[in-house]
Design a protein around this motif. Sequence first.
Motif, mmCIF file in Angstrom:
data_model
loop_
_atom_site.group_PDB
_atom_site.id
_atom_site.type_symbol
_atom_site.label_atom_id
_atom_site.label_comp_id
_atom_site.label_asym_id
_atom_site.label_seq_id
_atom_site.Cartn_x
_atom_site.Cartn_y
_atom_site.Cartn_z
ATOM 1 N N LEU A 1 -1.024 0.277 28.310
ATOM 2 C CA LEU A 1 -2.045 0.697 27.347
ATOM 3 C C LEU A 1 -1.748 2.093 26.815
ATOM 4 O O LEU A 1 -1.897 2.363 25.614
ATOM 5 N N ALA A 2 -1.323 3.002 27.693
ATOM 6 C CA ALA A 2 -1.025 4.374 27.280
ATOM 7 C C ALA A 2 0.122 4.418 26.276
ATOM 8 O O ALA A 2 0.088 5.176 25.294
ATOM 9 N N VAL A 3 1.158 3.612 26.502
ATOM 10 C CA VAL A 3 2.292 3.570 25.577
ATOM 11 C C VAL A 3 1.850 3.058 24.210
ATOM 12 O O VAL A 3 2.230 3.601 23.165
ATOM 13 N N MET A 4 1.027 2.013 24.197
ATOM 14 C CA MET A 4 0.549 1.457 22.931
ATOM 15 C C MET A 4 -0.335 2.457 22.177
ATOM 16 O O MET A 4 -0.265 2.571 20.946
ATOM 17 N N ALA A 5 -1.160 3.197 22.912
ATOM 18 C CA ALA A 5 -2.006 4.211 22.287
ATOM 19 C C ALA A 5 -1.154 5.331 21.688
ATOM 20 O O ALA A 5 -1.476 5.871 20.617
ATOM 21 N N THR A 6 -0.076 5.669 22.355
ATOM 22 C CA THR A 6 0.834 6.702 21.841
ATOM 23 C C THR A 6 1.487 6.255 20.536
ATOM 24 O O THR A 6 1.637 7.048 19.593
ATOM 25 N N ILE A 7 1.883 4.989 20.455
ATOM 26 C CA ILE A 7 2.446 4.449 19.216
ATOM 27 C C ILE A 7 1.426 4.556 18.085
ATOM 28 O O ILE A 7 1.764 4.935 16.953
ATOM 29 N N THR A 8 0.170 4.240 18.382
ATOM 30 C CA THR A 8 -0.887 4.342 17.376
ATOM 31 C C THR A 8 -1.033 5.771 16.879
ATOM 32 O O THR A 8 -1.135 6.025 15.667
ATOM 33 N N ILE A 9 -1.051 6.719 17.794
ATOM 34 C CA ILE A 9 -1.194 8.125 17.407
ATOM 35 C C ILE A 9 -0.051 8.547 16.486
ATOM 36 O O ILE A 9 -0.280 9.208 15.456
ATOM 37 N N CYS A 10 1.153 8.162 16.804
ATOM 38 C CA CYS A 10 2.317 8.527 15.974
ATOM 39 C C CYS A 10 2.206 7.932 14.580
ATOM 40 O O CYS A 10 2.503 8.605 13.577
ATOM 41 N N CYS A 11 1.772 6.677 14.493
ATOM 42 C CA CYS A 11 1.663 6.009 13.187
ATOM 43 C C CYS A 11 0.561 6.622 12.330
ATOM 44 O O CYS A 11 0.720 6.774 11.114
ATOM 45 N N VAL A 12 -0.553 6.982 12.937
ATOM 46 C CA VAL A 12 -1.634 7.622 12.171
ATOM 47 C C VAL A 12 -1.183 8.987 11.674
ATOM 48 O O VAL A 12 -1.509 9.394 10.545
ATOM 49 N N CYS A 13 -0.429 9.698 12.478
ATOM 50 C CA CYS A 13 0.021 11.045 12.096
ATOM 51 C C CYS A 13 0.940 11.031 10.882
ATOM 52 O O CYS A 13 0.974 12.005 10.113
ATOM 53 N N ILE A 14 1.688 9.954 10.684
ATOM 54 C CA ILE A 14 2.595 9.895 9.531
ATOM 55 C C ILE A 14 1.952 9.215 8.323
ATOM 56 O O ILE A 14 2.610 9.038 7.297
ATOM 57 N N THR A 15 0.675 8.830 8.448
ATOM 58 C CA THR A 15 -0.037 8.178 7.345
ATOM 59 C C THR A 15 -0.888 9.196 6.598
ATOM 60 O O THR A 15 -1.576 10.014 7.212
ATOM 61 N N LYS A 16 -0.843 9.139 5.264
ATOM 62 C CA LYS A 16 -1.612 10.072 4.453
ATOM 63 C C LYS A 16 -3.098 9.725 4.482
ATOM 64 O O LYS A 16 -3.482 8.581 4.622
ATOM 65 N N GLU A 17 -3.905 10.758 4.323
ATOM 66 C CA GLU A 17 -5.353 10.550 4.217
ATOM 67 C C GLU A 17 -5.651 9.802 2.915
ATOM 68 O O GLU A 17 -5.054 10.080 1.874
ATOM 69 N N SER A 18 -6.591 8.842 2.962
ATOM 70 C CA SER A 18 -6.801 7.979 1.793
ATOM 71 C C SER A 18 -8.269 7.712 1.480
ATOM 72 O O SER A 18 -8.575 6.847 0.669
ATOM 73 N N TYR A 19 -9.181 8.473 2.102
ATOM 74 C CA TYR A 19 -10.589 8.083 1.975
ATOM 75 C C TYR A 19 -11.182 8.348 0.603
ATOM 76 O O TYR A 19 -12.305 7.943 0.339
ATOM 77 N N ARG A 20 -10.429 8.981 -0.284
ATOM 78 C CA ARG A 20 -10.882 9.144 -1.668
ATOM 79 C C ARG A 20 -9.958 8.402 -2.629
ATOM 80 O O ARG A 20 -9.989 8.628 -3.838
ATOM 81 N N ALA A 21 -9.131 7.515 -2.106
ATOM 82 C CA ALA A 21 -8.151 6.801 -2.940
ATOM 83 C C ALA A 21 -8.844 5.836 -3.896
ATOM 84 O O ALA A 21 -9.897 5.270 -3.594
ATOM 85 N N ASP A 22 -8.235 5.640 -5.059
ATOM 86 C CA ASP A 22 -8.726 4.707 -6.053
ATOM 87 C C ASP A 22 -8.099 3.341 -5.795
ATOM 88 O O ASP A 22 -6.879 3.215 -5.714
ATOM 89 N N LEU A 23 -8.930 2.318 -5.669
ATOM 90 C CA LEU A 23 -8.425 0.979 -5.395
ATOM 91 C C LEU A 23 -8.161 0.164 -6.658
ATOM 92 O O LEU A 23 -7.888 -1.032 -6.589
ATOM 93 N N SER A 24 -8.278 0.788 -7.826
ATOM 94 C CA SER A 24 -8.058 0.063 -9.076
ATOM 95 C C SER A 24 -6.618 -0.400 -9.149
ATOM 96 O O SER A 24 -5.759 0.028 -8.393
ATOM 97 N N VAL A 25 -6.365 -1.290 -10.098
ATOM 98 C CA VAL A 25 -5.094 -1.975 -10.187
ATOM 99 C C VAL A 25 -3.936 -1.004 -10.368
ATOM 100 O O VAL A 25 -3.967 -0.134 -11.223
ATOM 101 N N LYS A 26 -2.919 -1.148 -9.521
ATOM 102 C CA LYS A 26 -1.663 -0.424 -9.668
ATOM 103 C C LYS A 26 -0.547 -1.434 -9.487
ATOM 104 O O LYS A 26 -0.639 -2.333 -8.675
ATOM 105 N N ILE A 27 0.506 -1.263 -10.218
ATOM 106 C CA ILE A 27 1.627 -2.189 -10.103
ATOM 107 C C ILE A 27 2.826 -1.469 -9.540
ATOM 108 O O ILE A 27 3.277 -0.479 -10.092
ATOM 109 N N THR A 28 3.317 -1.954 -8.433
ATOM 110 C CA THR A 28 4.507 -1.359 -7.823
ATOM 111 C C THR A 28 5.750 -1.862 -8.523
ATOM 112 O O THR A 28 5.847 -3.038 -8.851
ATOM 113 N N ARG A 29 6.689 -0.976 -8.727
ATOM 114 C CA ARG A 29 7.945 -1.340 -9.428
ATOM 115 C C ARG A 29 9.107 -1.312 -8.447
ATOM 116 O O ARG A 29 9.087 -0.526 -7.520
#
Length: 448
Positions: A420-448
Amino acid sequence: MSILTDSTVTDTGASADAKKAHNKKLMTVLGSGLSGTTIEFYDFFIYGTAAALVFPKLFFPTLTPFMGLIVSLLTLSITFVSRPIGAIVFGHFGDKIGRKKSLVLSLMIMGGSTFCIGLVPTYDAIGNLAPLLLIFLRLCQGFAIGGEWGGATTMVTEYAPVHRRGFFGTFVQLGNVLGLFIATAVFAIVAWLPEPQLMSWGWRIPFLLSIALMFVGLYIRAKIEETPVFTEGEAKNQKHEFPIIAVMKYHWRAVLTAMGMRMGEIVLGWLTVAFFMSYVTRQLNFSRETALNGLLLASFVGIFTFPFFGYLSDKIGRRPVYLAGAAITLIFAFPLFWMIDTGSVKMFYFATTFCYSVGLGMMFSVQPAFFAELFDTNVRYTGVSLGFQLANIVGGLTPMIATLLIAWSGGDSWPVSLFLAVMATITICCVCITKESYRADLSVKITR
């Protein structure tokens, strides 16, 4: 301010009727997401409970008690084969033809499969065909579940106001809490039956009752409309021919990140709702009623904590809340089992309730908004479903892994805590490299 007065309808020039109509649509969508995931997790939890308590004797009686438990828990995790397939299939049609149609179909398959499990004859009646039928229906469940959560999440978050997206997203996750509460309550009632009656017909009741929940969910889903964000993209024909290709080409990092962010949460969740059932009854000689009451208490408290954490993520961001939950999981990885291993019922109740409603809750409640914000509209259903369901490869194997670790250590719980501790550590690492998004716009965007 009431949540019903906070909408995406612009105040300037908007009529009271328009606001009322929009709020009515929003509440219908919330009801659809809540009902669907409640049924999903109800089905999941009654199977997990049955796999731990009764299926080893009913479907694998020729094996030793330990191997019967291992094989029974393996049928619980077999959905890791069909869940990603369901995520791809339902995600494809959800991104191509609409969220609503995919959600209705997934609910029908899931509810029907669960009902049929309640009708499967046991090994004593039809021999090896019994476990084969059980596995087939379990695969059908997994296929349907693969598209359920991602669809409900996409629908709710695309309808929600940007500054309430985290809070509204928790209505999807409340299905976990309510499903756990209802499933545990029903099993707690049938567990009062004498052993012969429980093993004969009592265990079937929770599965057969799922048909009523399915019809309620279908009734609500029949009233929902497609999200404005999806409709906008459809009008502009901004859709990929094969969303899964676009996801793997442009969003593969987001899929891997979502998987990693789930590791601590999903392992803790499967330990709480599935492994503890067998662990405390077999290792600590707790009664079935005591084990089930612990889950009842945990899920009841979660009804209040989950929405709060979603609300909090709208105020301070997704990352701080998610990181706090992962950190609590890491810190309590060893104390969790230390408390349970005391053999004290009160300590078991506290440990289970705190880790589920707080540690897991801080991560799980934020996932709908956080994950939806990782993907573009034209591939959101597919991306969210795939990232969420691929993590179940680890999650589904957790009860079996934990059982094997306990056997390997001679009954000591420290290997499970380390896992469990190892899995929690993986989660912490992944959250740390993810940008904050709580004000992100969900409107249509097209990836190229």
